[in-house]
Scaffold this motif. Structure first.
Motif, PDB file in Angstrom:
ATOM      1  N   GLY A 147       0.783  -1.232   0.000  1.00 28.80           N
ATOM      2  CA  GLY A 147       0.000   0.000   0.000  1.00 28.80           C
ATOM      3  C   GLY A 147       0.810   1.275   0.000  1.00 28.80           C
ATOM      4  O   GLY A 147       0.241   2.365   0.042  1.00 28.80           O
ATOM      5  N   GLY A 148       2.127   1.155  -0.055  1.00 28.60           N
ATOM      6  CA  GLY A 148       2.952   2.360  -0.012  1.00 28.60           C
ATOM      7  C   GLY A 148       2.650   3.162   1.240  1.00 28.60           C
ATOM      8  O   GLY A 148       2.380   2.602   2.297  1.00 28.60           O
ATOM      9  N   LYS A 149       2.647   4.470   1.148  1.00 30.25           N
ATOM     10  CA  LYS A 149       2.351   5.320   2.295  1.00 30.25           C
ATOM     11  C   LYS A 149       0.853   5.551   2.464  1.00 30.25           C
ATOM     12  O   LYS A 149       0.398   5.918   3.534  1.00 30.25           O
ATOM     13  CB  LYS A 149       3.041   6.679   2.153  1.00 30.25           C
ATOM     14  CG  LYS A 149       4.539   6.598   2.184  1.00 30.25           C
ATOM     15  CD  LYS A 149       5.038   6.163   3.539  1.00 30.25           C
ATOM     16  CE  LYS A 149       6.549   6.143   3.560  1.00 30.25           C
ATOM     17  NZ  LYS A 149       7.087   5.691   4.811  1.00 30.25           N
ATOM     18  N   VAL A 150       0.059   5.351   1.402  1.00 29.84           N
ATOM     19  CA  VAL A 150      -1.364   5.681   1.504  1.00 29.84           C
ATOM     20  C   VAL A 150      -2.191   4.607   2.199  1.00 29.84           C
ATOM     21  O   VAL A 150      -3.257   4.884   2.725  1.00 29.84           O
ATOM     22  CB  VAL A 150      -2.001   6.029   0.131  1.00 29.84           C
ATOM     23  CG1 VAL A 150      -1.332   7.248  -0.490  1.00 29.84           C
ATOM     24  CG2 VAL A 150      -1.975   4.860  -0.816  1.00 29.84           C
ATOM     25  N   TRP A 151      -1.734   3.360   2.216  1.00 31.98           N
ATOM     26  CA  TRP A 151      -2.430   2.280   2.938  1.00 31.98           C
ATOM     27  C   TRP A 151      -1.424   1.584   3.840  1.00 31.98           C
ATOM     28  O   TRP A 151      -0.646   0.754   3.374  1.00 31.98           O
ATOM     29  CB  TRP A 151      -3.062   1.266   1.984  1.00 31.98           C
ATOM     30  CG  TRP A 151      -4.405   1.692   1.515  1.00 31.98           C
ATOM     31  CD1 TRP A 151      -4.705   2.234   0.311  1.00 31.98           C
ATOM     32  CD2 TRP A 151      -5.641   1.633   2.244  1.00 31.98           C
ATOM     33  NE1 TRP A 151      -6.045   2.520   0.246  1.00 31.98           N
ATOM     34  CE2 TRP A 151      -6.646   2.161   1.407  1.00 31.98           C
ATOM     35  CE3 TRP A 151      -5.986   1.185   3.517  1.00 31.98           C
ATOM     36  CZ2 TRP A 151      -7.971   2.254   1.807  1.00 31.98           C
ATOM     37  CZ3 TRP A 151      -7.309   1.283   3.912  1.00 31.98           C
ATOM     38  CH2 TRP A 151      -8.280   1.812   3.065  1.00 31.98           C
ATOM     39  N   PRO A 152      -1.431   1.916   5.132  1.00 29.76           N
ATOM     40  CA  PRO A 152      -0.552   1.218   6.066  1.00 29.76           C
ATOM     41  C   PRO A 152      -0.839  -0.283   6.066  1.00 29.76           C
ATOM     42  O   PRO A 152      -1.920  -0.719   5.657  1.00 29.76           O
ATOM     43  CB  PRO A 152      -0.919   1.830   7.424  1.00 29.76           C
ATOM     44  CG  PRO A 152      -1.538   3.160   7.084  1.00 29.76           C
ATOM     45  CD  PRO A 152      -2.225   2.954   5.769  1.00 29.76           C
ATOM     46  N   ALA A 153       0.092  -1.066   6.557  1.00 28.22           N
ATOM     47  CA  ALA A 153      -0.040  -2.525   6.555  1.00 28.22           C
ATOM     48  C   ALA A 153      -1.242  -3.000   7.365  1.00 28.22           C
ATOM     49  O   ALA A 153      -1.840  -4.020   7.045  1.00 28.22           O
ATOM     50  CB  ALA A 153       1.234  -3.170   7.087  1.00 28.22           C
ATOM     51  N   ILE A 169     -15.653   5.520   5.106  1.00 29.01           N
ATOM     52  CA  ILE A 169     -14.998   4.960   6.271  1.00 29.01           C
ATOM     53  C   ILE A 169     -13.930   5.937   6.740  1.00 29.01           C
ATOM     54  O   ILE A 169     -13.391   6.727   5.957  1.00 29.01           O
ATOM     55  CB  ILE A 169     -14.393   3.561   6.010  1.00 29.01           C
ATOM     56  CG1 ILE A 169     -13.312   3.602   4.923  1.00 29.01           C
ATOM     57  CG2 ILE A 169     -15.475   2.565   5.651  1.00 29.01           C
ATOM     58  CD1 ILE A 169     -12.570   2.278   4.749  1.00 29.01           C
ATOM     59  N   LEU A 170     -13.642   5.874   8.016  1.00 27.87           N
ATOM     60  CA  LEU A 170     -12.590   6.680   8.616  1.00 27.87           C
ATOM     61  C   LEU A 170     -11.553   5.732   9.182  1.00 27.87           C
ATOM     62  O   LEU A 170     -11.868   4.875  10.009  1.00 27.87           O
ATOM     63  CB  LEU A 170     -13.170   7.568   9.730  1.00 27.87           C
ATOM     64  CG  LEU A 170     -12.179   8.488  10.427  1.00 27.87           C
ATOM     65  CD1 LEU A 170     -11.637   9.543   9.453  1.00 27.87           C
ATOM     66  CD2 LEU A 170     -12.848   9.163  11.624  1.00 27.87           C
ATOM     67  N   ARG A 171     -10.323   5.880   8.692  1.00 30.15           N
ATOM     68  CA  ARG A 171      -9.235   5.058   9.213  1.00 30.15           C
ATOM     69  C   ARG A 171      -8.707   5.661  10.500  1.00 30.15           C
ATOM     70  O   ARG A 171      -8.900   6.852  10.773  1.00 30.15           O
ATOM     71  CB  ARG A 171      -8.098   4.959   8.194  1.00 30.15           C
ATOM     72  CG  ARG A 171      -8.462   4.207   6.960  1.00 30.15           C
ATOM     73  CD  ARG A 171      -7.289   3.892   6.066  1.00 30.15           C
ATOM     74  NE  ARG A 171      -6.207   4.865   6.078  1.00 30.15           N
ATOM     75  CZ  ARG A 171      -5.370   5.070   5.067  1.00 30.15           C
ATOM     76  NH1 ARG A 171      -5.492   4.379   3.958  1.00 30.15           N
ATOM     77  NH2 ARG A 171      -4.419   5.952   5.154  1.00 30.15           N
ATOM     78  N   ASP A 172      -7.989   4.870  11.273  1.00 33.94           N
ATOM     79  CA  ASP A 172      -7.439   5.337  12.539  1.00 33.94           C
ATOM     80  C   ASP A 172      -6.396   6.440  12.377  1.00 33.94           C
ATOM     81  O   ASP A 172      -6.108   7.154  13.321  1.00 33.94           O
ATOM     82  CB  ASP A 172      -6.873   4.174  13.354  1.00 33.94           C
ATOM     83  CG  ASP A 172      -5.789   3.394  12.632  1.00 33.94           C
ATOM     84  OD1 ASP A 172      -5.685   3.487  11.393  1.00 33.94           O
ATOM     85  OD2 ASP A 172      -5.042   2.671  13.308  1.00 33.94           O
ATOM     86  N   ASP A 173      -5.867   6.642  11.181  1.00 35.67           N
ATOM     87  CA  ASP A 173      -4.928   7.736  10.942  1.00 35.67           C
ATOM     88  C   ASP A 173      -5.634   9.020  10.525  1.00 35.67           C
ATOM     89  O   ASP A 173      -4.997  10.009  10.177  1.00 35.67           O
ATOM     90  CB  ASP A 173      -3.877   7.340   9.901  1.00 35.67           C
ATOM     91  CG  ASP A 173      -4.459   7.017   8.525  1.00 35.67           C
ATOM     92  OD1 ASP A 173      -5.698   7.090   8.347  1.00 35.67           O
ATOM     93  OD2 ASP A 173      -3.673   6.679   7.631  1.00 35.67           O
ATOM     94  N   GLY A 174      -6.987   9.021  10.545  1.00 27.19           N
ATOM     95  CA  GLY A 174      -7.759  10.223  10.239  1.00 27.19           C
ATOM     96  C   GLY A 174      -8.160  10.372   8.787  1.00 27.19           C
ATOM     97  O   GLY A 174      -8.880  11.308   8.436  1.00 27.19           O
ATOM     98  N   LEU A 175      -7.732   9.475   7.912  1.00 25.18           N
ATOM     99  CA  LEU A 175      -8.073   9.584   6.496  1.00 25.18           C
ATOM    100  C   LEU A 175      -9.497   9.091   6.249  1.00 25.18           C
ATOM    101  O   LEU A 175      -9.852   7.978   6.626  1.00 25.18           O
ATOM    102  CB  LEU A 175      -7.103   8.770   5.636  1.00 25.18           C
ATOM    103  CG  LEU A 175      -7.320   8.899   4.123  1.00 25.18           C
ATOM    104  CD1 LEU A 175      -6.974  10.303   3.639  1.00 25.18           C
ATOM    105  CD2 LEU A 175      -6.496   7.872   3.369  1.00 25.18           C
ATOM    106  N   GLU A 185     -13.765   2.650  10.833  1.00 19.78           N
ATOM    107  CA  GLU A 185     -15.176   2.673  11.222  1.00 19.78           C
ATOM    108  C   GLU A 185     -15.953   3.414  10.152  1.00 19.78           C
ATOM    109  O   GLU A 185     -15.387   4.232   9.411  1.00 19.78           O
ATOM    110  CB  GLU A 185     -15.372   3.333  12.581  1.00 19.78           C
ATOM    111  CG  GLU A 185     -14.924   4.777  12.616  1.00 19.78           C
ATOM    112  CD  GLU A 185     -15.009   5.385  14.011  1.00 19.78           C
ATOM    113  OE1 GLU A 185     -15.304   6.595  14.088  1.00 19.78           O
ATOM    114  OE2 GLU A 185     -14.765   4.672  14.998  1.00 19.78           O
ATOM    115  N   PHE A 186     -17.234   3.102  10.048  1.00 24.27           N
ATOM    116  CA  PHE A 186     -18.074   3.844   9.111  1.00 24.27           C
ATOM    117  C   PHE A 186     -18.298   5.256   9.623  1.00 24.27           C
ATOM    118  O   PHE A 186     -18.378   5.482  10.831  1.00 24.27           O
ATOM    119  CB  PHE A 186     -19.432   3.152   8.922  1.00 24.27           C
ATOM    120  CG  PHE A 186     -19.390   1.967   8.012  1.00 24.27           C
ATOM    121  CD1 PHE A 186     -19.166   2.119   6.651  1.00 24.27           C
ATOM    122  CD2 PHE A 186     -19.567   0.688   8.509  1.00 24.27           C
ATOM    123  CE1 PHE A 186     -19.116   1.025   5.804  1.00 24.27           C
ATOM    124  CE2 PHE A 186     -19.536  -0.420   7.678  1.00 24.27           C
ATOM    125  CZ  PHE A 186     -19.300  -0.244   6.314  1.00 24.27           C
TER     126      PHE A 186
END
Length: 108
Positions: A39-45, A59-65, A50-51
């Motif tokens: 995922g490079g830098k845009v999708w962490p491993a 969806i909201l990822r835990d990194d705020g994206l 959460e919706f």
């Protein structure tokens, strides 16, 4: 549908331009976490998600994206998000700024 399958990237567009970034990108989701390869830098491993709202289209990822689910079917997933920083760590497998639209197919 989002959590029922592992998803394999078929196309990436950044600001409408087809890109070869993130070759081999795969995503899988369960009820609260995701796992990713290439995922490079845009999708962490891995991380949590959460919706957002009650429509099930963001969806909201835990990194705020915040990631928009443009299409979700039994065979296809299309996600889009705005990435604000260029991070070329390791060359082109890093990331480019702009609107990313990533199309996935269900991994067999």
């Amino acid at each position: 549908l989002l959590t029922a399958h592992e998803w394999e990237m078929t196309e990436v567009k950044t600001d409408g331009v087809v890109s070869d970034l993130y070759s081999g990108l795969t995503l899988s989701f369960d009820s609260k976490t995701y796992n990713c390869t290439n995922g490079g830098k845009v999708w962490p491993a891995s991380g949590t998600w959460e919706f957002v709202g009650d429509k099930g289209d963001k969806i909201l990822r835990d990194d705020g994206l915040e990631v928009i689910i443009e299409n979700l079917s039994e065979s296809q997933l299309v996600l889009s998000f705005s990435w604000g920083s260029t991070t070329f760590d390791g060359g082109r497998v890093g990331s480019l700024t702009g609107l990313h639209r990533i199309t996935f197919k269900r991994k067999s």
